[in-house]
Design a protein around this motif. Sequence first.
Motif, PDB file in Angstrom:
ATOM      1  N   ILE A  11      -8.934   9.777   3.281  1.00  0.00           N
ATOM      2  CA  ILE A  11      -9.772   8.592   3.521  1.00  0.00           C
ATOM      3  C   ILE A  11      -9.254   7.816   4.728  1.00  0.00           C
ATOM      4  O   ILE A  11     -10.022   7.430   5.617  1.00  0.00           O
ATOM      5  N   LEU A  12      -7.943   7.602   4.769  1.00  0.00           N
ATOM      6  CA  LEU A  12      -7.370   6.818   5.868  1.00  0.00           C
ATOM      7  C   LEU A  12      -7.432   7.570   7.184  1.00  0.00           C
ATOM      8  O   LEU A  12      -7.599   6.969   8.253  1.00  0.00           O
ATOM      9  N   HIS A  13      -7.293   8.876   7.127  1.00  0.00           N
ATOM     10  CA  HIS A  13      -7.363   9.679   8.355  1.00  0.00           C
ATOM     11  C   HIS A  13      -8.753   9.600   8.977  1.00  0.00           C
ATOM     12  O   HIS A  13      -8.912   9.573  10.203  1.00  0.00           O
ATOM     13  N   ARG A  14      -9.745   9.528   8.092  1.00  0.00           N
ATOM     14  CA  ARG A  14     -11.123   9.402   8.616  1.00  0.00           C
ATOM     15  C   ARG A  14     -11.310   8.051   9.296  1.00  0.00           C
ATOM     16  O   ARG A  14     -12.019   7.922  10.284  1.00  0.00           O
ATOM     17  N   LEU A  15     -10.670   7.047   8.731  1.00  0.00           N
ATOM     18  CA  LEU A  15     -10.845   5.696   9.273  1.00  0.00           C
ATOM     19  C   LEU A  15      -9.987   5.478  10.507  1.00  0.00           C
ATOM     20  O   LEU A  15     -10.455   4.920  11.506  1.00  0.00           O
ATOM     21  N   THR A  16      -8.742   5.853  10.422  1.00  0.00           N
ATOM     22  CA  THR A  16      -7.814   5.590  11.534  1.00  0.00           C
ATOM     23  C   THR A  16      -6.956   6.828  11.759  1.00  0.00           C
ATOM     24  O   THR A  16      -5.795   6.890  11.330  1.00  0.00           O
ATOM     25  N   PRO A  17      -7.480   7.835  12.444  1.00  0.00           N
ATOM     26  CA  PRO A  17      -6.734   9.090  12.620  1.00  0.00           C
ATOM     27  C   PRO A  17      -5.435   8.916  13.395  1.00  0.00           C
ATOM     28  O   PRO A  17      -4.486   9.675  13.181  1.00  0.00           O
ATOM     29  N   SER A  18      -5.359   7.909  14.238  1.00  0.00           N
ATOM     30  CA  SER A  18      -4.125   7.748  15.012  1.00  0.00           C
ATOM     31  C   SER A  18      -2.993   7.234  14.136  1.00  0.00           C
ATOM     32  O   SER A  18      -1.823   7.534  14.370  1.00  0.00           O
ATOM     33  N   LEU A  19      -3.321   6.476  13.113  1.00  0.00           N
ATOM     34  CA  LEU A  19      -2.278   5.949  12.230  1.00  0.00           C
ATOM     35  C   LEU A  19      -1.844   6.970  11.192  1.00  0.00           C
ATOM     36  O   LEU A  19      -0.710   6.931  10.724  1.00  0.00           O
ATOM     37  N   PHE A  20      -2.741   7.845  10.821  1.00  0.00           N
ATOM     38  CA  PHE A  20      -2.430   8.832   9.772  1.00  0.00           C
ATOM     39  C   PHE A  20      -2.779  10.227  10.257  1.00  0.00           C
ATOM     40  O   PHE A  20      -3.726  10.849   9.783  1.00  0.00           O
ATOM     41  N   PRO A  46      14.860   1.312   6.233  1.00  0.00           N
ATOM     42  CA  PRO A  46      14.934   0.601   7.521  1.00  0.00           C
ATOM     43  C   PRO A  46      14.949   1.560   8.715  1.00  0.00           C
ATOM     44  O   PRO A  46      14.600   1.158   9.824  1.00  0.00           O
ATOM     45  N   VAL A  47      15.337   2.796   8.493  1.00  0.00           N
ATOM     46  CA  VAL A  47      15.421   3.759   9.596  1.00  0.00           C
ATOM     47  C   VAL A  47      14.026   4.314   9.916  1.00  0.00           C
ATOM     48  O   VAL A  47      13.575   4.316  11.053  1.00  0.00           O
ATOM     49  N   VAL A  48      13.340   4.769   8.911  1.00  0.00           N
ATOM     50  CA  VAL A  48      12.023   5.375   9.101  1.00  0.00           C
ATOM     51  C   VAL A  48      10.958   4.304   9.310  1.00  0.00           C
ATOM     52  O   VAL A  48      10.006   4.483  10.066  1.00  0.00           O
ATOM     53  N   ARG A  49      11.141   3.187   8.637  1.00  0.00           N
ATOM     54  CA  ARG A  49      10.199   2.076   8.719  1.00  0.00           C
ATOM     55  C   ARG A  49       8.765   2.536   8.505  1.00  0.00           C
ATOM     56  O   ARG A  49       7.934   2.494   9.404  1.00  0.00           O
ATOM     57  N   PRO A  50       8.478   2.973   7.277  1.00  0.00           N
ATOM     58  CA  PRO A  50       7.134   3.501   7.007  1.00  0.00           C
ATOM     59  C   PRO A  50       6.076   2.422   7.193  1.00  0.00           C
ATOM     60  O   PRO A  50       6.248   1.295   6.749  1.00  0.00           O
ATOM     61  N   PHE A  51       5.034   2.803   7.849  1.00  0.00           N
ATOM     62  CA  PHE A  51       3.909   1.891   8.064  1.00  0.00           C
ATOM     63  C   PHE A  51       3.368   1.429   6.713  1.00  0.00           C
ATOM     64  O   PHE A  51       3.245   2.218   5.788  1.00  0.00           O
ATOM     65  N   PRO A  52       3.050   0.164   6.534  1.00  0.00           N
ATOM     66  CA  PRO A  52       2.983  -0.932   7.501  1.00  0.00           C
ATOM     67  C   PRO A  52       4.211  -1.847   7.492  1.00  0.00           C
ATOM     68  O   PRO A  52       4.114  -3.009   7.849  1.00  0.00           O
ATOM     69  N   HIS A  53       5.343  -1.290   7.092  1.00  0.00           N
ATOM     70  CA  HIS A  53       6.570  -2.104   7.060  1.00  0.00           C
ATOM     71  C   HIS A  53       6.953  -2.524   8.481  1.00  0.00           C
ATOM     72  O   HIS A  53       6.793  -1.745   9.424  1.00  0.00           O
ATOM     73  N   ARG A  54       7.449  -3.730   8.611  1.00  0.00           N
ATOM     74  CA  ARG A  54       7.918  -4.195   9.912  1.00  0.00           C
ATOM     75  C   ARG A  54       9.419  -4.428   9.835  1.00  0.00           C
ATOM     76  O   ARG A  54       9.914  -5.028   8.881  1.00  0.00           O
TER      77      ARG A  54
END
Lengths: 788, 199
Positions: free
Chosen positions: A35-44, A181-189
Amino acid sequence: MTAATQALLGSWSVDPMMTAGLSISGFVYSRGWVILHRLTPSLFPPWRLVSFLGGLVFFWLSVSSPLDAFSSLLLSAHMVQHLLLLMATPALILLGSPALPLLRGLPRALTRDGIGPFLRWLPLRQAWHTLTDPVVCWVVMAATLCLWHIPTAFELALRLPTWHKAEHVCFVCAALLFWWPVVRPFPHRSRWPLWSLPLYLLAADLLNTALSAILTFSDRVLYPTYADAPRLFGTTALTDQATAGVIMWVPGSLAFLIPAVVLAVHFLSPTTSLVRPGPVGAKAPMHGHTVWAANQPRRVSPSPPLEERAGERRHSTALFDLLAIPVLGRLLRSRSGRKAMQVAMLVLALGVIADGILGPQMSPVNLAGVLPWTYWRAFVVVALLAAGNFFCMACPFTLPRELGRRAGLGLRPWPRALRSKWFAVALLVLFFVGYEAFGLWDKPIWTAWLILNYFLVAFAIDALFQGASFCKYVCPIGQFQFIASLVSPFEVKVRSADACAGCKTHDCLRGNERQRGCQMDLFLPRKSGNLDCTFCLDCVRACPQGNIGLIATAPGMTVVGDPPRSSLGRLSRRLDLAAMALVFVFAAFVNAAFMTAPVASWRDDLVVQLGLGSQQGVTIVLLFAALVLAPAAIALSAARASRVLSCVSIPVRELLCRFSLCLAPLGAAMWAAHFLFHLNAGWASGWTALRRATQDVGLHLFNLAGGEGSPPLISADAMLVNQTVVLDAGLLLALYIGWRLALLYAPRARDALRLLAPWGGLAMALYAFGIWILLQPMQMRGMAGPTF
Amino acid sequence: MKSIRQIQTWAAVLLFFIALGMVQADIGVVRLREVRGPFVITVFTGSELVRGTASDVSVMVQRRDSSEPILDATVNLVFTAPSGADLEHGGPLCGLPGVTLLSGTAGSPTRQVVLSARRDQSSNKLLYAVPVNWPLAGCWNLETSVRQGPDSAKVACELAVGLPTRQLTRLLPYLALPLLLVALFATNQWLRCHLSERQ
């Protein structure tokens, strides 16, 4: 490849539950990713999916592969397992940025209403904020590594499986925090600047090096288990320990150093882009604004704007229909499919009758003693809980009805005075009392005559009266099925209400020239739930628009609403249905209780004290009290109490009618636990009975040995756990339905709780009684118990 | 429809967390390791042997000279009940399917049972194992006999089988599950109320 190597590579220990759990997690993630890839392929992009699934695969490999089998024999194997759990698994999972896909992969209602309130809860957010502070993450990882490598703790994990599981859980959780903290998985800042991460990793590597050095250079075996273990592959315990130390040192260090170098290079490089959106108010990095390979966004909220797309609405409203499954659906829809099932059941019934009357009167070796009471009951309940009322679909007792119809009989309407369930309730009570008082499970001839008379009565009633009068107003088995099917996950219902709105012919009820309509007088657009539905699918075949299916439904939820239901009216006015449900629920516990040694001996003591010659009288009185008087008194008290406590102005009768039905899941769970116990213990008895029966008539079709005294399918311990879990599910569903009902009457939570309290208390009391029953020694009544 | 998916997914999530806690395949602790004839025989059992609870008894057979595991031996285990006790019909020793009973007659009291240990009954394919359900507490004697071709050896050890903890204690995690889920649900409902009031 040597035989030992082959044996080694074949030493897999696959846990089905864990594998299923990981598969479901992978499925949920994949669904969300799509679902997310369809919406935002660059993020996922696809690599995130591969990464997450790879992490799950590495986890599965670490605990299922031969690594686990040899972890008690070789410290080096154990170390490889730990490295997978500490390095590969968490890093890959986090690289998949699991938060959004997992949330998106779950049903929207669950995410919004179930998990959402927790995610918005400030204390929890603050706790998470603290937990993901890099200092905390580092300390947790360090403490976990050090503490679990202390010999006492390590030995504890090696000796006791529970502590071993705890160790693995600790490693995975600590590692997920460490790599966060190393990988910082999205949407973590990130709260720390990029340049600090190589230092973070180097510090971890120092600790890892220290631990590894202790293992590598120690001159004594630190963990006694490995000193006592048999030596394999020409190693000694000390060399094995040193090897483990080297594995921890070299690959372990690489796991820290490679990311450190990569991050350092990225930080120092002026051309490559990294985005590390810092905390609000933080200074921009020295090397200018950086973007992480177009994969890291500016802040994007995981909330509704991403979800309000038409494609997702289409996706979320698809109904699962059993009748749409290619081969199975066709078989179920066809007349011949149903007829074949009925004929098969008829043949079985005739065999049971014949063997019950003519065969030896020993229940464990007679088809009439084994097939109905060990197999049929269990399969019926399993089918009800897994799918629906498939026994009624395959019911052989309705075949005589067809004979009567063809003879031009069945013209009278069923007497108006009997058009309720009271007669059926009385018959159901009579059946349970008779079963216990006369020991039907141990009397093959009585069982045979019961089945034979069932056919005769069914024929007589359906031959004389219109429709399916026997099924609707008489059949005790059918009433049992109807109540139990309240928790079935499938329901015969219309696919689209719009298609029915324009229908004037009402073929589902009236039938047409090629197919009769519903004999239970159920008009599908107004049908809600499985009450009175025999899954005959006449309506499916009659509907000219093909608008009826066997649709997936929420178990038990049809009880919550109170629309006027076709042929049933409103449940709030059906005291007979409430009585049926109470008999169903209480009989589940009473029937099982009479199998236990304490209850049986208490009854025997009572017989002696009263100076009676046989226990039948006492049994009848006790059962009448337990199935009629007690449920009536208890339910009435609960209804009165809930009215008083919650101050709602709802009639007691209505409360009794509604809340009695919410106990059905608990009753179904107890029946399932009881019948599956018998099936588990006596699963092979059918083979014995069948072989004996065929040999008696001169057919030597089943000459293979086996069956007598076979041990149970699963151990008694495992069976007890399964039974407890089933009861847990029944209790939880009963409480949930009760809560939803209570909210309808009392929208304020406090009042709803007070309204529910007496019924919740009753459910908990029944649950506790059920657990007590399960813990008692059982009498293997009428069964050949397992021997060696 | 929402409720269907909701309930099914709650079940799936629950399943995942239950599954996460069920990793296993421990072979237990070493009870005996001896060199006998051409063999090195190591006997493993679960760390806690409890009456009425099934546990594996596993044996590793290795060559004395090379420590290479032997995979084609015949391994039989002779269990002798604690002194003063008889294994009667009501107390099965091997309560799980697939176990081969070699002697000890059902129905007649005896103190000894001989079981055949096989590699296909062990998750670790280098070991010969048999699942055993201990019918009595006390000090059992276990004699392990190994035969490969013309060579054979026997070793013996004692196994202390304890009284079971109450079944209720073992069921505690499963009994606590409904309470935990009810607590989570109650918290969820409170949070939803609380958050909607704030909005």
